[in-house]
Design an enzyme around this catalytic site. Structure first.
Site, PDB file in Angstrom:
ATOM      1  N   ASP A  29       0.853  -1.192   0.000  1.00 43.92           N
ATOM      2  CA  ASP A  29       0.000   0.000   0.000  1.00 43.92           C
ATOM      3  C   ASP A  29       0.892   1.246   0.000  1.00 43.92           C
ATOM      4  OD1 ASP A  29      -3.215   0.518   0.981  1.00 43.92           O
ATOM      5  OD2 ASP A  29      -1.814   2.201   1.080  1.00 43.92           O
ATOM      6  N   ILE A  30       0.491   2.226  -0.778  1.00 42.59           N
ATOM      7  CA  ILE A  30       1.302   3.445  -0.915  1.00 42.59           C
ATOM      8  C   ILE A  30       1.294   4.276   0.373  1.00 42.59           C
ATOM      9  CG2 ILE A  30      -0.476   5.016  -1.854  1.00 42.59           C
ATOM     10  CD1 ILE A  30       1.595   5.743  -4.054  1.00 42.59           C
ATOM     11  N   ASN A  85     -12.822  -3.086   2.576  1.00 43.49           N
ATOM     12  CA  ASN A  85     -13.796  -2.023   2.759  1.00 43.49           C
ATOM     13  C   ASN A  85     -14.809  -2.069   1.611  1.00 43.49           C
ATOM     14  OD1 ASN A  85     -12.533  -0.989   5.088  1.00 43.49           O
ATOM     15  ND2 ASN A  85     -11.063   0.144   3.837  1.00 43.49           N
ATOM     16  N   GLN A  92     -14.588   2.714   1.432  1.00 42.25           N
ATOM     17  CA  GLN A  92     -13.864   2.235   0.256  1.00 42.25           C
ATOM     18  C   GLN A  92     -13.491   3.431  -0.612  1.00 42.25           C
ATOM     19  OE1 GLN A  92     -16.071  -0.568  -2.155  1.00 42.25           O
ATOM     20  NE2 GLN A  92     -14.306  -1.043  -3.445  1.00 42.25           N
ATOM     21  N   HIS A  98     -10.196  -5.337  -3.178  1.00 42.49           N
ATOM     22  CA  HIS A  98      -8.860  -5.538  -2.611  1.00 42.49           C
ATOM     23  C   HIS A  98      -8.973  -5.933  -1.153  1.00 42.49           C
ATOM     24  CE1 HIS A  98      -9.935  -1.279  -2.261  1.00 42.49           C
ATOM     25  NE2 HIS A  98      -9.238  -1.242  -1.132  1.00 42.49           N
TER      26      HIS A  98
END
Ligand code: 5GP
Ligand code: ZN
Length: 112
Positions: A29-30, A85, A92, A98
Site C-alpha cells: 500500500d502506498i 472495505n 472504500q 482488494h
C-alpha cells in the site's frame, strides 16, 4: 476503464510487488497503516465484495488463497489482519476489490 488498480495490473503505474500469479497481484500500500500493509487484488476488475456472484467469487477466492503467500513473503509469522472495505460506510476509496493485509505489530483489538 479509469481504475488505478487495473492500471497497476497493466503495469501502467509502478508498484512494489509482493506476490503475483495468473489471477492475483499483491503489492505494498502506498500509504501504509501498519509496519506491513499489503493489498491483494484479483487482476480482473470487480468493484467490491458487494458485487460478487457465484462466478466472480472464484476470482475473489484466488485472491484470498494468495493472502498466506503474501503474508509469508512479508514475514508475518505472528498473524495479521485482513480487511476489505465496501462502499461509503466502509470507507472504500478504490473501487476494485482488494484485501488489506495488515501486520508487523500487535494490532488493536477493536476493528471499528
Ligand atoms: P480502500 O480505502 O479502498 O479500502 O483502500 C485503498 C487503498 O489503496 C488505500 O489504502 C490507499 O493507500 C491505496 N492506494 C491508493 N492508490 C494507490 C496506488 O497508486 N498505489 C498503491 N500501492 N496503493 C494505493
Ligand atoms: Zn480495476
Amino acid at each position: 476503464m479509469d481504475c488505478i488498480f487495473c492500471k497497476i495490473v497493466a503495469g501502467e503505474i509502478p508498484t512494489s510487488k509482493v506476490y503475483e500469479d495468473e489471477h492475483v497481484l499483491a503489492f505494498k500500500d502506498i500509504h501504509p497503516q501498519a509496519p506491513v500493509h499489503v493489498l491483494v487484488i484479483p487482476k480482473t476488475h470487480i468493484e467490491s465484495v458487494d458485487k460478487l456472484d457465484d462466478a466472480t467469487a472464484e476470482l475473489a477466492a484466488k485472491a484470498l488463497a494468495a493472502i498466506p503467500k503474501a503474508a509469508r513473503e512479508m514475514g508475518l509469522t505472528e498473524g495479521y489482519r485482513v480487511i476489505t472495505n465496501v462502499g461509503r460506510h466502509g470507507c472504500q476509496s478504490v473501487f476494485h476489490l482488494h484485501f488489506h493485509v495488515l501486520g508487523g505489530k500487535q494490532l488493536p483489538e477493536r476493528m471499528s
